[in-house]
Design an enzyme around this catalytic site. Sequence first.
Site, short mmCIF file in Angstrom:
data_model
loop_
_atom_site.label_atom_id
_atom_site.label_comp_id
_atom_site.label_asym_id
_atom_site.label_seq_id
_atom_site.Cartn_x
_atom_site.Cartn_y
_atom_site.Cartn_z
N THR A 57 0.82 -1.21 0.00
CA THR A 57 0.00 0.00 0.00
C THR A 57 0.85 1.26 0.00
O THR A 57 2.00 1.25 0.48
CB THR A 57 -0.90 0.00 1.25
OG1 THR A 57 -1.56 1.25 1.37
CG2 THR A 57 -0.09 -0.22 2.53
N ASP A 58 0.27 2.36 -0.47
CA ASP A 58 0.96 3.65 -0.41
C ASP A 58 1.05 4.18 1.02
O ASP A 58 1.83 5.09 1.30
CB ASP A 58 0.27 4.69 -1.32
CG ASP A 58 -1.18 4.98 -0.93
OD1 ASP A 58 -1.71 4.33 -0.02
OD2 ASP A 58 -1.79 5.88 -1.56
N GLU A 59 0.26 3.59 1.94
CA GLU A 59 0.24 4.13 3.32
C GLU A 59 1.58 3.94 4.03
O GLU A 59 1.83 4.59 5.04
CB GLU A 59 -0.89 3.48 4.13
CG GLU A 59 -2.24 3.71 3.49
CD GLU A 59 -3.43 3.64 4.46
OE1 GLU A 59 -3.21 3.53 5.67
OE2 GLU A 59 -4.55 3.69 3.96
N TYR A 106 -1.90 -0.39 10.98
CA TYR A 106 -2.03 -1.06 9.68
C TYR A 106 -0.82 -0.77 8.80
O TYR A 106 -0.16 -1.67 8.28
CB TYR A 106 -3.33 -0.63 8.97
CG TYR A 106 -3.35 -0.95 7.49
CD1 TYR A 106 -3.43 -2.28 7.06
CD2 TYR A 106 -3.24 0.06 6.52
CE1 TYR A 106 -3.42 -2.60 5.70
CE2 TYR A 106 -3.24 -0.25 5.17
CZ TYR A 106 -3.33 -1.58 4.76
OH TYR A 106 -3.31 -1.88 3.42
N LYS A 127 2.16 -3.23 7.31
CA LYS A 127 2.44 -3.41 5.88
C LYS A 127 3.90 -3.01 5.57
O LYS A 127 4.58 -3.66 4.78
CB LYS A 127 1.47 -2.60 5.02
CG LYS A 127 0.03 -3.08 5.04
CD LYS A 127 -0.18 -4.47 4.45
CE LYS A 127 0.02 -4.55 2.96
NZ LYS A 127 -0.37 -5.90 2.44
P1 NAD Z 1 -9.73 -7.29 2.08
O1 NAD Z 1 -9.76 -6.98 3.54
O2 NAD Z 1 -10.92 -7.01 1.25
O3 NAD Z 1 -9.37 -8.83 1.86
C1 NAD Z 1 -8.37 -9.48 2.61
C2 NAD Z 1 -8.50 -10.98 2.36
O4 NAD Z 1 -7.46 -11.63 3.09
C3 NAD Z 1 -9.83 -11.57 2.85
O5 NAD Z 1 -10.37 -12.44 1.87
C4 NAD Z 1 -9.44 -12.34 4.11
O6 NAD Z 1 -10.27 -13.46 4.37
C5 NAD Z 1 -8.01 -12.76 3.78
N1 NAD Z 1 -7.22 -13.01 4.98
C6 NAD Z 1 -7.09 -12.20 6.06
N2 NAD Z 1 -6.32 -12.78 6.99
C7 NAD Z 1 -5.91 -13.98 6.48
C8 NAD Z 1 -5.09 -15.03 6.96
N3 NAD Z 1 -4.54 -14.99 8.17
N4 NAD Z 1 -4.87 -16.11 6.16
C9 NAD Z 1 -5.43 -16.19 4.92
N5 NAD Z 1 -6.25 -15.22 4.42
C10 NAD Z 1 -6.48 -14.13 5.19
O7 NAD Z 1 -8.45 -6.53 1.53
P2 NAD Z 1 -8.25 -5.73 0.16
O8 NAD Z 1 -8.76 -4.36 0.31
O9 NAD Z 1 -8.71 -6.58 -0.96
O10 NAD Z 1 -6.64 -5.64 0.13
C11 NAD Z 1 -5.88 -6.73 -0.38
C12 NAD Z 1 -4.41 -6.38 -0.26
O11 NAD Z 1 -4.14 -5.19 -0.99
C13 NAD Z 1 -3.94 -6.14 1.17
O12 NAD Z 1 -2.65 -6.67 1.31
C14 NAD Z 1 -3.91 -4.62 1.28
O13 NAD Z 1 -2.94 -4.21 2.21
C15 NAD Z 1 -3.53 -4.23 -0.14
N6 NAD Z 1 -4.01 -2.91 -0.60
C16 NAD Z 1 -5.32 -2.56 -0.48
C17 NAD Z 1 -5.75 -1.34 -0.99
C18 NAD Z 1 -7.20 -0.92 -0.92
O14 NAD Z 1 -7.53 0.20 -1.31
N7 NAD Z 1 -8.13 -1.77 -0.47
C19 NAD Z 1 -4.84 -0.48 -1.60
C20 NAD Z 1 -3.49 -0.86 -1.68
C21 NAD Z 1 -3.09 -2.09 -1.19
O1 DAU Z 2 -4.19 3.98 0.50
C1 DAU Z 2 -4.43 2.62 0.37
C2 DAU Z 2 -5.27 2.13 1.53
O2 DAU Z 2 -6.61 2.59 1.28
C3 DAU Z 2 -5.24 0.62 1.71
O3 DAU Z 2 -3.95 0.21 2.01
C4 DAU Z 2 -6.22 0.19 2.83
O4 DAU Z 2 -6.25 -1.23 2.91
C5 DAU Z 2 -7.59 0.71 2.47
O5 DAU Z 2 -8.51 0.40 3.51
C6 DAU Z 2 -7.56 2.22 2.25
O6 DAU Z 2 -7.28 2.90 3.50
P1 DAU Z 2 -8.04 4.25 3.90
O7 DAU Z 2 -7.95 4.42 5.37
O8 DAU Z 2 -7.58 5.39 3.05
O9 DAU Z 2 -9.54 3.85 3.42
P2 DAU Z 2 -10.95 4.12 4.11
O10 DAU Z 2 -11.99 3.76 3.10
O11 DAU Z 2 -11.05 3.51 5.46
O12 DAU Z 2 -10.97 5.70 4.30
C7 DAU Z 2 -10.81 6.58 3.19
C8 DAU Z 2 -10.82 8.00 3.75
O13 DAU Z 2 -12.15 8.28 4.24
C9 DAU Z 2 -9.90 8.21 4.93
O14 DAU Z 2 -9.38 9.52 4.86
C10 DAU Z 2 -10.80 8.06 6.14
C11 DAU Z 2 -12.13 8.58 5.63
N1 DAU Z 2 -13.35 7.96 6.21
C12 DAU Z 2 -13.41 6.60 6.25
C13 DAU Z 2 -14.53 5.96 6.74
C14 DAU Z 2 -14.61 4.45 6.81
C15 DAU Z 2 -14.41 8.74 6.62
O15 DAU Z 2 -14.35 9.98 6.55
N2 DAU Z 2 -15.53 8.12 7.11
C16 DAU Z 2 -15.64 6.75 7.19
O16 DAU Z 2 -16.67 6.24 7.68
#
Ligand code: NAD
Ligand code: DAU
Length: 351
Positions: A132-134, A157, A161
């Site tokens: 992730t970019d975080e 988190y 990562k």
């Molecule tokens: P998600 O939470 O939707 O899915 C995570 C999956 O991992 C689920 O299916 C869960 O059952 C599985 N999992 C969790 N713990 C596990 C374990 N111990 N063993 C096996 N499986 C397990 O997550 P996502 O949003 O699809 O993100 C996927 C990946 O991409 C993560 O590594 C996250 O850090 C990264 N990522 C997410 C975003 C985003 O915007 N969502 C952006 C950049 C990177």
């Molecule tokens: O940047 C990549 C990341 O983006 C991934 O690595 C994470 O897995 C993914 O969850 C996401 O993280 P964020 O914290 O940015 O996503 P989230 O949807 O939780 O929140 C997006 C923005 O909105 C953040 O600034 C927090 C804000 N927010 C979030 C929620 C859930 C609100 O204002 N209200 C809300 O209820």
Amino acid sequence: MNKKIVVTGGAGFIGSHVIRRFVSGYPEYQIINLDKLTYAGNLANLKDIENQPNYRFVKGDITDVEFIDSFFNKEKPDNIIHLAAESHVDRSISNPTEFVMTNVLGTVNLLNAAKKYWVGNYNENRFYHVSTDEVYGALGEEGLFTEETRYDPHSPYSASKASSDHFVRAYHDTYGINAVISNCSNNYGSHHFPEKLIPLAINNLLNNKSVPVYGKGENIRDWLWVEDHARAIDVIFHKGKSGETFNIGGHNEWKNIDLIILLCKIMDGKLKRVAGSSEKLISFVKDRAGHDIRYAIDSSKLQKELDWVPSLQFEEGLEKTVDWYLANTAWLDDVTSGGYLKYYQDQYVKR
Ligand code: NAD
Ligand code: DAU
């Protein structure tokens, strides 16, 4: 060439898009979805491809050393695309240890299995770590995250990562594991779990419930269509050089409040509500602790070296996303009621 690829976390949001892309795009590959099915894993995300001959699901926990060892021994996968993680920042604030277990230890367990079972074949077998970019922390008003930006994670988190990224690099540098890492910005699209901002807001607006905006809604995120992320993973998996890192992002920065106002307008139109009625549901609430103010990605390395560009404009992608949720209210209801947990998790036993 045939490949046997384990995709971890394939039942989650991004993982399910990656699996769909690989299963449909590469019929010659065998794809194994290895997932624990936590609250975030939902096999309904893969209904459309679950009977494809080159796809299989295995329920398993990446923190379970014995299971991972026997899984590698039995399946002998030659590639890993690792997405399994605890992914929600708010949950990491209330339960950091679970994030260390899955994101750090789980990743190290997989690296150990790759190190053990791929010995003699490190060059051919690839470990792709999805990050992730975080990990880069927060930007001020100017600038973008590049691959050279110093790591500076703030939430449990992002710290977990960042740690997992360091371990992947360490296994590449120390043992010669063929590894690539990508760091992506915020994804949006179908099958996104409704605890995250966009699907949460869609679900709440649909049900006439208030939409919680943290603080003043001034935090900025750089949004990318999830299928563009899956396509970037495909390109990097096949063409990225071992040891390299690629940033993936949409060049698409939005202040949270502006994004929510746009979403309210789209929802009013789709639900044929009086213009402005959804905006009345916006509620400013207590800010997230340690809330990073701005993320923005420079993905020029990926664009120049591997010829990847985002395909969708945000307004179009957001509308498509809303359309998907409105057409799939049964999926949404099942997830919000927890019904999916019982139905899918009971069907599989750990092998
Ligand atoms: P998600 O939470 O939707 O899915 C995570 C999956 O991992 C689920 O299916 C869960 O059952 C599985 N999992 C969790 N713990 C596990 C374990 N111990 N063993 C096996 N499986 C397990 O997550 P996502 O949003 O699809 O993100 C996927 C990946 O991409 C993560 O590594 C996250 O850090 C990264 N990522 C997410 C975003 C985003 O915007 N969502 C952006 C950049 C990177
Ligand atoms: O940047 C990549 C990341 O983006 C991934 O690595 C994470 O897995 C993914 O969850 C996401 O993280 P964020 O914290 O940015 O996503 P989230 O949807 O939780 O929140 C997006 C923005 O909105 C953040 O600034 C927090 C804000 N927010 C979030 C929620 C859930 C609100 O204002 N209200 C809300 O209820």
